[in-house]
Structures are given as structure tokens and as C-alpha cells.
Design a protein around this motif. Structure first.
Motif, PDB file in Angstrom:
ATOM      1  N   GLY A   1       3.823   2.413  -7.408  1.00 16.27           N
ATOM      2  CA  GLY A   1       4.858   3.041  -6.607  1.00 16.27           C
ATOM      3  C   GLY A   1       4.637   4.521  -6.377  1.00 16.27           C
ATOM      4  N   ILE A   2       5.706   5.159  -5.931  1.00 14.93           N
ATOM      5  CA  ILE A   2       5.637   6.593  -5.694  1.00 14.93           C
ATOM      6  C   ILE A   2       6.743   7.285  -6.482  1.00 14.93           C
ATOM      7  CG2 ILE A   2       4.547   6.491  -3.416  1.00 14.93           C
ATOM      8  CD1 ILE A   2       7.455   7.060  -2.394  1.00 14.93           C
TER       9      ILE A   2
ATOM     10  N   THR B   1       0.905   8.982   0.431  1.00 12.44           N
ATOM     11  CA  THR B   1       1.799  10.149   0.553  1.00 12.44           C
ATOM     12  C   THR B   1       1.004  11.416   0.833  1.00 12.44           C
ATOM     13  OG1 THR B   1       3.450  11.518  -0.561  1.00 12.44           O
ATOM     14  CG2 THR B   1       1.825  10.446  -1.971  1.00 12.44           C
TER      15      THR B   1
ATOM     16  N   ALA C   1       6.325   9.797   2.028  1.00 11.66           N
ATOM     17  CA  ALA C   1       5.531   8.666   1.559  1.00 11.66           C
ATOM     18  C   ALA C   1       5.716   7.520   2.533  1.00 11.66           C
ATOM     19  CB  ALA C   1       5.987   8.241   0.169  1.00 11.66           C
TER      20      ALA C   1
ATOM     21  N   VAL D   1       5.045   3.399   2.742  1.00 13.87           N
ATOM     22  CA  VAL D   1       4.693   2.211   1.966  1.00 13.87           C
ATOM     23  C   VAL D   1       4.763   1.019   2.907  1.00 13.87           C
ATOM     24  CG1 VAL D   1       5.208   0.892  -0.114  1.00 13.87           C
ATOM     25  CG2 VAL D   1       5.862   3.304   0.008  1.00 13.87           C
TER      26      VAL D   1
ATOM     27  N   GLN E   1       1.916   9.908  -5.808  1.00 12.65           N
ATOM     28  CA  GLN E   1       1.698   8.492  -6.085  1.00 12.65           C
ATOM     29  C   GLN E   1       1.726   8.306  -7.600  1.00 12.65           C
ATOM     30  OE1 GLN E   1      -0.997   7.018  -3.298  1.00 12.65           O
ATOM     31  NE2 GLN E   1      -1.214   5.032  -4.325  1.00 12.65           N
TER      32      GLN E   1
ATOM     33  N   ARG F   1       0.874  -1.186   0.000  1.00 11.42           N
ATOM     34  CA  ARG F   1       0.000   0.000   0.000  1.00 11.42           C
ATOM     35  C   ARG F   1       0.903   1.225   0.000  1.00 11.42           C
ATOM     36  NH1 ARG F   1      -4.861  -0.190   3.035  1.00 11.42           N
ATOM     37  NH2 ARG F   1      -5.611  -2.303   3.262  1.00 11.42           N
ATOM     38  N   TYR F   2       0.585   2.161  -0.840  1.00  6.94           N
ATOM     39  CA  TYR F   2       1.369   3.390  -0.959  1.00  6.94           C
ATOM     40  C   TYR F   2       0.533   4.557  -0.470  1.00  6.94           C
ATOM     41  CZ  TYR F   2       4.371   0.653  -4.095  1.00  6.94           C
ATOM     42  OH  TYR F   2       5.197  -0.294  -4.617  1.00  6.94           O
TER      43      TYR F   2
END
Ligand code: FUC
Length: 793
Positions: free
Chosen positions: A218-219, A174, A179, A181, A213, A171-172
Motif C-alpha cells: 500500500g501507500i 506515487t 498516489a 493505485v 510507498q 499497482r501502487y
């Protein structure tokens, strides 16, 4: 499970063109360094670790891969001895992929692992900007921390993807500045309804720029001046709980607490505390053989090893330092020993399940612990032995399950972290006595009686219970271990293998000495009588036989080794336990036995797996064969690139990991211990100075080796002759020292002469006080002989 590349790094990301640095050299003497990113995990990745949680670094420019492990992530059986494939496997935890966006070329590329400071890095230039990354695994703050920096502001733009090797996607989240994760899941266990849970958290912070995001995965960090990453994975492993796990609901909070505290503390403070912590271990002991600096890359240093004399010594010195680095990085935290790969394992099919292997491997992992001044780092192994033998039930159940005994404890060859083992060669039950040798040695080096009473002795006593019940009286009137194996060849089940008899001899002898220290009241009279009686009648495992014209130490009482095809070259030296790591066979033994042990060692030859070469170095040191040690060291440090399983491809990879092949860390540790054994031995209580110094090491120094009796020893030598020996006596007591001659002047810290007693032409004895420092100086012009030479051939 093998990694699926599509699940990991986006497959459309290819590496940029990279030009190698031609000008860079490292600042720290003991630095492994390269001018290309790693392309193969086993041969080229660089390991960092805080003793329990660690990472391996590939160092790509556009594609940076950081793979990580925690020592406690295992699938498999809880309790009981089960089939070979069922007892489990050490698991890969996850991978972090950092893609550097908006980059096309990199110049002046280099990556390194500075083992003097436990920091790793990557640096390169691109479009007029110098980029530098640093990676650490902190014990004080319990995280892997990574810092990306650039010489100009706003130049860091990356994409970060975390990959959960064992389950669902992360789970991401920000808020634009930070951020977070996370991922979590369970790994399968059998023999219990409860699986093991794991949880991983990563916090990314930047200076300048933004964090968003990514629409796909990813971020993204965009236009930052600097980026820092704080990463930790944990499990709910808890060996104090019945099921070896604690309440999974508590796990996320435990991880969050650690990672958030680290992120709040910030990179520079974590770095400063990490280096100070690391150096408090690492700086205790140092070997200096060469003044050379690593001006050439590590692969070049290894390639030139055979011909390049100063480089040669630098590589040897580096390998010694690396063994200690790997121990500090893999043996702290949870009370579990380092496994076949320390703590580092990528993918879920490591060789031999990267398990805890008890017929040489885990023991060898701990051979450098006492002599190279990392005694406290022996404790994760020793506490594990005590716990499994005395507090948990399975090793005691094994006495019945695998050997039909009613008393004591034992274990089999292949072991997981949940007390379970495999039934492979399960009649090999003598590992319990070998483990007890470690318990006793820690006492001998520290003289810590509380430890002896509470941790070591209960397990040693219980192990004696097992063997006192199990020994059988043979026709020749001696007591024998029944149905044992001599790892790993010859008859599978035979009474009185030399290996088992020597190890039981060691157990009984050490236990009697421990009783002597703790007082007879520590045991009941019946036990003591039984122990003394059976020790007196024990077959001590030392007998000789003639094989093709050579007198060898017998490996099997009832089988001539000449009938076993591998006796000339087998990698194990199972019948030479009494030579090393034991102390039953010394030059003061029956001369026939001493000579037979030397012949047996020489018969096994000069080849082997990485760990086998390491064992040979230690054993040749024990027969005072310095030239043989150097010959084996030259062989052990030969470059290999082979990553499959092959017994004849022992050597080192370019990342200085030992190759069995494949990668197996025991050879790293065993060779490090072997170098210490060449410089100082104290197995019988006498400090033997430079007992196996090869001519290639004619000048050098070592500081901070430890000797039995809790002495800390520095030695400086020239032309093969010890010039000064400094002995710090931590606990006081008499010390006996063997030197080239007895004319050494002995002074205390205030420069006053210390009275010595001359024992023989090489040996002096003197009294010390706790905390006293004594200097022995070679000041006698009459004595010009080289270091003590022992006749070994
Ligand atoms: C022992 C050795 C093998 C290997 C394995 C992990 O069984 O005989 O060579 O190192 O352990």
C-alpha cells in the motif's frame, strides 16, 4: 469466493479502544446514526451509491473498510437458459482499507448516513484533535470520494491498501504528492470465448504531509492536514454489443479519464455538485409524520419502536425517505435494473446470486418509482426490458427454448445481466406480462407518447404475440395459459393459474389501451382482431372457492387451495396480482370477487419475509385497511440480526436494510411504495386522497406524490381529515378526486374558484390546464367526517 481476511486488512491491525459519543445529534432530520463502528457488513454497514457504482462503509477508527461494487460486474453465462449454478453471480469489486496510524484511543465517536443530503461520515476525537471523515458517491462526477480532515494541521497519517476481490494485486505509484493505485483483471464468462474485464483506479491526494510507498503493502500518508480519495471501478459491459462487452483495451482509459477529472476538480466542488444533483431528486417528495428529530441512535430508535410513539413515526418517515434514497443510489447510469441487493454486495456468495429475480423481486424494486416521483429512475429497468425483448436475441430465443413458441419473448425467474437465466421453474414464463405492466404504468404516470411508441409498445406488442400464440382453448370455452406456476407453492405446472390469467388479462387490457392512444395503425388489423377475440374469451383469473368455510379467490383453477399445505401463510400473494400491483380487482368489481380477494389477503396473515410484508402493506392499502397497513408496518420494521436464510425472520437490520432474511432490498422499496399507497391511490384514474390512513398517522403531510395522469399531489391532513390537497397538473386534462366530502373549495393559482362537477358524495371532477396548480381546501363546517372509510371486512 469468500474473502480471505489475510488478503485484505493486515491481520495485525486491531481496532483501538473507542468511547461512544453521548452528546452528538445529527443536523439533518433523516439521518441514520450510530456510536460504534459497524462490525457486521449485512446488518450495520452504511450504503452510498451513484446509481451504478457504490460503496458500503464500516466506519472503523483505526481500520476503515470501504467495500465497493459496480452494477455491471458479473460472472456467468452469456445467452441461453442454463443450470441454476451456471448462469452466474453478481460480484464484489474490491475493498479499500485505510489504517489510521499512530492512534491509540478514540472518544466521542459517531458515524452517520444523512439521507437528506446523501453524505456519510465518521467523527471522533483523539489526543485533543477532532477528526472527521466524509464519504459520498457522486453521479455528476461518477466516483466515490472520501475526505479525511482533522482540527489541527499535520495530524493525518494513514496506510491505504486496495484489495482486488477477483484477481491480482494492485499497482501502487506515487510522486510524493499524489498516489495512483490501479488493479485490473477478468471475470469468467461461459457461452462465449470472451470474459468480462474490469479496471479500478484510486487517486489519493493530500494537503500538507507526504505520500510514500509502504515497504510491504500500500501507500502511506504521513503528517497531512487533509487527505482525499477518488475511487472508481468499471467494467467493459456494453449491452449494445453482441457479446455484451466492448473492447477491453479501451477500459483503462475510460476509468482514468473519470478518476483524474474528479481528482483535478477537487473534493469541495464534487461535494457541492453531488448534493445539488441528489436533492434535485430527493426533495421532490417528502413525508412528514413527526416533528421529532433523531436525538437517539438508529438502533435505539428501532428498539424503542414498539412503545415510543413519536419515535415510532420518525422511524416510519425515515424508512420512507430511505427507500427513495436507496432508489436514487441504485437506479441510475447503465440500463440495468437494481438487483436483489440494489448494487451493494460484499463477498461473492450473496443470497440468490444477488440476481435479477422476476417473480416479484425486481418488480418490487420499482414499485416506488412512479408514485414517489422518481419516474425517470424507472428507466434503467424499462430500457433493459425493451432492449432484451426487442433488440437482443435471447429473450426471443427463450420463447422457443423454454416454451416451444415461435413468436414474442419471455424470460425465466432467475436472470443475469447477459440475457441468460436459470432453468429453475423455467415453465414460469408469465414474468414477461408482469414486466409489461411496468412499461405501461410509466406511460400512465407520464403520458409520454414518444416513450409509449418507441420503448413500451414494441415490447408489449411482442409479448402479446407470445401469449396470443401460446394460449390454449379450454373445454369451458376460455383461453388459458398452459403449464404455469403460482410462485412459489402448489402444483409446479398447471393451466390457468390465477396469477398467469390475471397478468395476461392486464397485458391485453393495457395493450388495447395503448393502441387506443397510439391509433389502430400501430398494429395490423389481424393482430387487433386476434387480441380483441382472445381478450373477450380470456379466463380472467378471477374465480372463488370455499375453503374451510371461507370464500377465497381461487389460486389454481384445477386445484382447491385447501389441499395445498401453505395456503394460509405462504409469503407470495401470487393470486392477488389484480388487487396490487394490478387494478383488475377494485371495490367496484363484482362484490363476490372483491370480498374473496379481501378474505384471501387476510388468510395469508400478518407474517412474512421482508418483501412479503411489503406486498401485504400495498395490498391492504388497496382494500382501504389503514389499520392493517400500520400493523404490517410495525411488523416490517422489527429489528432482526439474523443474517442466514429464514422466511420467518423478516424485519430490518440496524442499518435499515430490509431482511428477507438475509438482506434483500426489495422490502425497502416495497414498503416505501406501500406508505405512498396508503396516502394516495390513482389506479383507476381517480385520485383517492388518504385511502388507507391509519389512526396512528392522524396528522401529517406529504408533498410531491405522483398520480396517474401526471398530477403531482401534496396533502396536509389533521385528525385524519385532509385539510388541503394541492394538485399540480403537469399535462392538463380532467381530474377526478375522491375526498371525504364534496364541499372542498377548489381554487386555482390566482385564487379564483374552479368549477367542479359532483360525481357522487365523495367525488368531484374538474378541468385543469397544463402547468396549472389547484388547491382543494376543507372549508365546510358542516362536513366534519374523517377521511373516506371503506368497508373492507
Ligand atoms: C423469490 C422468493 C424468495 C426470495 C427469492 C430471491 O423466489 O420466493 O423468498 O425472495 O425470490
Amino acid at each position: 469466493m469468500q474473502l480471505q481476511r489475510d488478503d485484505t486488512m493486515p491481520s495485525n491491525i486491531s481496532e483501538v479502544s473507542i468511547t461512544e459519543s453521548t452528546t452528538w445529534t445529527p443536523l439533518a432530520k433523516h439521518t441514520l446514526w450510530y456510536t460504534k463502528p459497524a462490525t457486521n457488513w449485512m446488518t450495520s454497514t452504511l450504503p452510498i451509491g451513484n446509481g451504478q457504482f457504490g460503496a458500503t462503509l464500516m466506519g472503523g477508527v483505526k481500520r476503515d473498510e470501504i467495500q465497493f461494487n459496480d452494477k455491471t460486474l458479473w460472472r456467468g453465462q452469456v445467452g441461453h437458459i442454463v443450470g441454476n449454478s451456471e448462469y452466474g453471480c453478481y460480484l464484489d469489486f474490491g475493498h479499500l482499507y485505510i489504517t489510521t496510524r499512530e492512534i491509540n484511543t478514540a472518544t466521542n465517536y459517531r458515524r452517520w448516513l444523512d439521507i437528506d443530503n446523501a453524505t456519510a461520515g465518521v467523527a471522533y476525537s483523539s489526543d485533543g484533535v477532532d477528526y472527521e471523515r466524509q464519504y459520498i458517491a457522486s453521479y455528476p462526477d461518477q466516483v466515490v470520494a472520501i475526505r479525511y480532515a482533522a482540527s489541527k494541521p499535520g495530524k493525518i497519517s494513514t496506510n491505504l491498501i486496495l484489495y482486488n476481490v477477483n484477481g491480482s494485486s494492485p499497482r501502487y505509484a506515487t510522486d510524493g504528492k499524489t498516489a495512483t493505485v490501479t488493479f485490473q483483471g477478468e471475470v469468467k464468462r461461459t457461452g462465449t470465448p470472451n470474459n468480462e474485464s474490469y479496471y479500478c483506479e484510486m487517486i489519493v491526494k493530500t494537503k500538507g504531509g507526504t505520500i510514500t510507498q509502504d515497504s510491504i503493502r500500500g501507500i502511506n500518508v504521513t503528517g497531512a492536514d487533509e487527505m482525499t480519495v477518488y475511487l472508481r471501478g468499471m467494467t467493459n459491459f456494453d449491452p449494445g454489443n453482441d457479446d455484451y462487452i466492448y473492447d477491453a483495451a479501451l477500459l483503462p482509459g475510460n476509468v482514468q479519464k473519470v478518476v483524474e477529472a474528479a481528482a483535478n476538480k477537487g473534493y469541495q466542488s464534487i461535494l457541492a455538485d453531488h448534493i445539488a444533483d441528489y436533492k434535485s431528486w430527493y426533495d421532490r417528495c417528502e413525508l412528514s409524520l413527526s416533528n421529532a428529530m433523531p436525538t437517539t441512535t438508529t438502533p435505539n430508535l428501532i428498539s424503542a419502536y414498539a412503545t415510543d410513539a413519536p419515535g415510532n413515526l420518525l422511524l416510519e418517515e425515515m424508512y420512507f425517505a430511505y427507500g427513495r434514497y436507496l432508489m436514487i443510489s441504485a437506479s441510475r447510469g447503465v440500463d440495468l435494473p437494481s438487483n436483489l441487493q440494489g448494487i451493494w454486495s460484499s463477498g461473492n456468495s450473496p443470497g440468490w446470486n444477488s440476481d435479477i429475480h422476476s417473480n416479484i423481486n425486481v418488480q418490487m424494486n420499482y414499485w416506488p418509482a412512479e408514485p414517489t416521483n422518481l419516474s425517470e429512475l424507472h428507466m434503467p429497468f424499462l430500457n433493459y426490458i425493451h432492449r432484451e425483448a426487442c433488440e437482443r436475441s435471447q429473450w426471443r430465443a427463450n420463447a422457443q427454448e423454454v416454451a416451444g413458441q415461435t413468436k414474442g419473448w419471455t424470460l425465466t425467474t432467475e436472470n443475469n445481466i447477459y440475457g441468460s437465466g436459470s432453468n429453475w421453474s423455467s415453465n414460469y414464463t408469465i414474468a414477461n406480462a408482469w414486466y409489461c405492466m411496468h412499461l405501461w404504468q410509466h406511460y400512465r404516470y407520464t403520458l409520454d407518447q414518444q416513450y409509449l411508441r418507441n420503448i413500451a409498445f414494441p415490447a408489449m406488442k411482442s409479448c402479446c404475440d407470445y401469449w396470443l400464440e401460446r394460449l390454449v382453448l379450454a373445454k369451458d370455452g376460455t383461453y388459458e395459459c398452459p403449464n404455469e406456476y403460482s410462485p412459489e407453492h402448489g402444483p409446479q405446472q398447471q393451466n390457468a393459474t390465477a396469477h398467469s390469467q390475471q397478468l395476461v388479462w392486464d397485458l391485453f387490457s393495457n395493450t388495447l389501451q395503448a393502441i387506443n392512444v397510439l391509433g389502430n395503425d400501430i398494429v395490423d388489423a389481424g393482430f387487433l382482431t386476434d387480441l380483441n377475440t382472445k381478450f373477450a374469451k380470456l379466463d380472467n383469473g378471477l374465480a372463488t372457492e370455499e375453503v374451510n368455510g371461507t370464500i377465497l379467490l381461487k389460486e389454481w383453477k384445477y386445484t382447491n387451495q385447501g389441499t395445498v399445505s401453505d395456503y394460509k401463510r405462504h409469503r407470495h400473494l401470487s393470486h392477488l396480482m389484480g388487487l396490487y400491483p394490478g387494478e383488475q380487482i377494485t371495490k367496484n368489481s363484482d362484490p363476490k370477487i372483491w370480498q374473496a380477494a379481501i378474505n384471501s389477503l387476510n388468510t395469508r396473515g400478518w407474517e412474512g419475509t421482508g418483501w412479503s410484508l411489503a406486498q401485504k402493506i400495498n395490498s391492504h392499502a388497496r382494500i382501504y385497511d389503514g389499520e392493517g397497513c400500520e400493523r404490517l408496518l410495525n411488523r416490517a420494521l422489527r429489528l432482526t440480526t439474523f443474517t442466514g436464510t429464514d422466511e420467518s425472520r423478516g424485519g430490518i437490520y440496524e442499518n435499515l436494510w430490509d431482511a428477507h432474511a438475509p438482506f434483500q432490498i426489495d422490502g425497502n422499496y416495497g414498503t416505501c411504495a406501500g406508505m405512498a399507497e396508503m396516502l394516495l391511490q390513482s389506479k383507476t384514474g381517480t385520485l383517492e386522497i388518504l385511502p388507507a390512513l391509519p389512526s396512528a398517522w392522524s396528522t401529517g403531510s406529504v408533498k410531491g406524490l405522483k398520480a396517474i395522469g401526471n398530477f403531482t399531489v401534496d396533502i396536509a391532513w389533521a385528525d385524519g381529515m385532509p385539510q388541503t390537497v394541492t394538485i399540480e397538473s403537469v399535462k392538463g386534462g380532467d381530474v377526478t378526486v375522491q375526498l371525504p366530502h364534496t364541499g372542498y373549495k377548489i381554487t386555482n393559482a390566482s385564487g379564483k374558484n374552479v368549477k367542479k362537477k359532483i360525481i357522487d358524495k365523495n367525488t368531484v371532477k374538474f378541468s385543469t390546464t397544463a402547468g396549472g396548480v389547484y388547491k382543494l381546501t376543507h372549508n365546510d363546517k358542516k362536513h366534519t367526517s374523517k377521511a373516506v372509510r371503506h368497508k373492507t371486512k
